[in-house]
Design an enzyme around this catalytic site. Structure first.
Site, PDB file in Angstrom:
ATOM      1  CG  HIS A 257      -1.485   0.854   1.551  1.00  0.00           C
ATOM      2  ND1 HIS A 257      -3.468   1.740   0.659  1.00  0.00           N
ATOM      3  CD2 HIS A 257      -1.245   2.842   2.198  1.00  0.00           C
ATOM      4  CE1 HIS A 257      -3.850   2.170   1.142  1.00  0.00           C
ATOM      5  NE2 HIS A 257      -2.738   3.308   1.796  1.00  0.00           N
ATOM      6  CD  GLU A 258       1.815   3.237   3.638  1.00  0.00           C
ATOM      7  OE1 GLU A 258       1.776   3.888   3.254  1.00  0.00           O
ATOM      8  OE2 GLU A 258       0.563   2.753   4.447  1.00  0.00           O
TER       9      GLU A 258
ATOM     10  CG  HIS B 285      -5.652   6.602   0.843  1.00  0.00           C
ATOM     11  ND1 HIS B 285      -6.081   6.886   1.963  1.00  0.00           N
ATOM     12  CD2 HIS B 285      -4.748   5.385   0.721  1.00  0.00           C
ATOM     13  CE1 HIS B 285      -4.874   6.992   2.157  1.00  0.00           C
ATOM     14  NE2 HIS B 285      -4.160   6.337   1.769  1.00  0.00           N
TER      15      HIS B 285
END
Ligand SMILES: *[C@@H]1O[C@H](CO)[C@@H](O)[C@H](O)[C@H]1NC(C)=O
Ligand SMILES: *[C@@H]1O[C@H](CO)[C@@H](O)[C@H](O)[C@H]1NC(C)=O
Ligand SMILES: *[C@@H]1O[C@H](CO)[C@@H](O)[C@H](O)[C@H]1NC(C)=O
Ligand SMILES: *[C@@H]1O[C@H](CO)[C@@H](O)[C@H](O)[C@H]1NC(C)=O
Ligand SMILES: *[C@@H]1O[C@H](CO)[C@@H](O)[C@H](O)[C@H]1NC(C)=O
Length: 231
Positions: A187-188, A197
């Site tokens: 995700h990062e 997002h």
């Protein structure tokens, strides 16, 4: 008639003079808000209060088996890396959490990059030392509050992971109280590549990761987003 025209022209000019500072100001504001986006809610994602609640059955998001809707999002001004390979590394003062195995951490991070690398043909990620010299600078550090990580958009590339209140798992099956490291890093990485997002609950770029679960596969929405960004 002519006088009216000149008057109108003068009015427009005066209006321009009056508005010009605001135009400049709004440009500055936009830059400032980009900073805020990177530092604030968009730089990472938090563990929700309802930790441990299964998310896969929640119905709030727009997801569908045919993926008809794009839910991915870019940052303002669509920052992205221009040259590949994009390098990554652990900065010198990074301290992996007590109890975690250094090799397992390295493997999880490498695996996370590999997943993204497989999607876009020109993607290539290379580990370098020290991390200070890398494009994507990874550090384990104490993160306040309920967040477990932050990922700053290019060209900043800072990728922070909590080493304080987060019980990371590097195995294949995180316990109920653990967060899966590879999923979190994926995700990062998405953020350090320029993805904000997504509202798609199945996406890696969705803003919440649930303890005790893994999300190591990119959803169609993630793939569409990154492909479009780097097209
Ligand atoms: C989702 O719902 C189905 C059917 O009610 C259930 O069998 C399954 O365990 C649920 N999944 C999760 C992650 O809660
Ligand atoms: C993991 O990576 C760090 C930073 O690059 C390195 O210092 C360390 O030796 C690696 N650990 C193992 C077991 O290879
Ligand atoms: C974390 O919280 C401490 C204590 O409230 C504060 O001093 C520090 O600045 C915070 N750090 C960040 C990065 O927000
Ligand atoms: C990235 O942004 C953070 C927060 O603004 C800042 O502290 C850091 O120095 C930046 N790093 C780079 C390489 O620009
Ligand atoms: C992290 O979670 C595991 C599995 O539940 C547990 O065995 C371990 O003690 C926890 N570590 C910490 C530091 O709480």
């Amino acid at each position: 008639m002519a006088a009216k025209f000149v008057y109108k022209l003068l009015g427009t000019f005066l209006m321009f003079l009056v508005l010009q500072p605001f135009v400049t100001a709004s440009k500055t504001l936009k830059l400032a808000s980009l900073q805020i986006i990177e530092q604030g809610q968009h730089r990472g994602y938090g563990v929700p209060d309802a930790v441990g609640q299964p998310s896969s059955n929640d119905t709030g998001g727009r997801r569908g088996m045919f993926h008809l809707v794009d839910n991915y999002k870019f940052f303002n001004e669509t920052p992205k890396w221009k040259n590949f390979p994009v390098t990554y590394g652990f900065v010198s003062n990074s301290r992996i959490p007590v109890g975690l195995d250094s090799r397992a951490v390295n493997d999880s991070v490498a695996a996370a990059f590999k997943v993204w690398e497989a999607v876009v043909p020109k993607f290539a990620f290379k580990k370098v030392e020290p991390g200070e010299t890398a494009n994507i600078k990874i550090t384990f550090t104490k993160i306040n509050g309920t967040y477990y990580g932050f990922g700053y958009a290019p060209p900043n590339g800072t990728l922070q992971l909590d080493n304080d209140h987060t019980n990371w798992s590097t195995g294949s099956a995180p316990a109920r109280n653990q967060l899966d490291l590879q999923s979190g890093v994926m995700h990062e990485i998405g953020q350090t590549l320029g993805l904000d997002h997504s509202t798609d609950h199945s996406a890696v770029m969705y803003d919440t990761l649930i303890r005790g679960t893994t999300k190591r596969v990119l959803a169609p929405d993630d793939k569409d987003g990154i492909t479009k960004l780097y097209a």
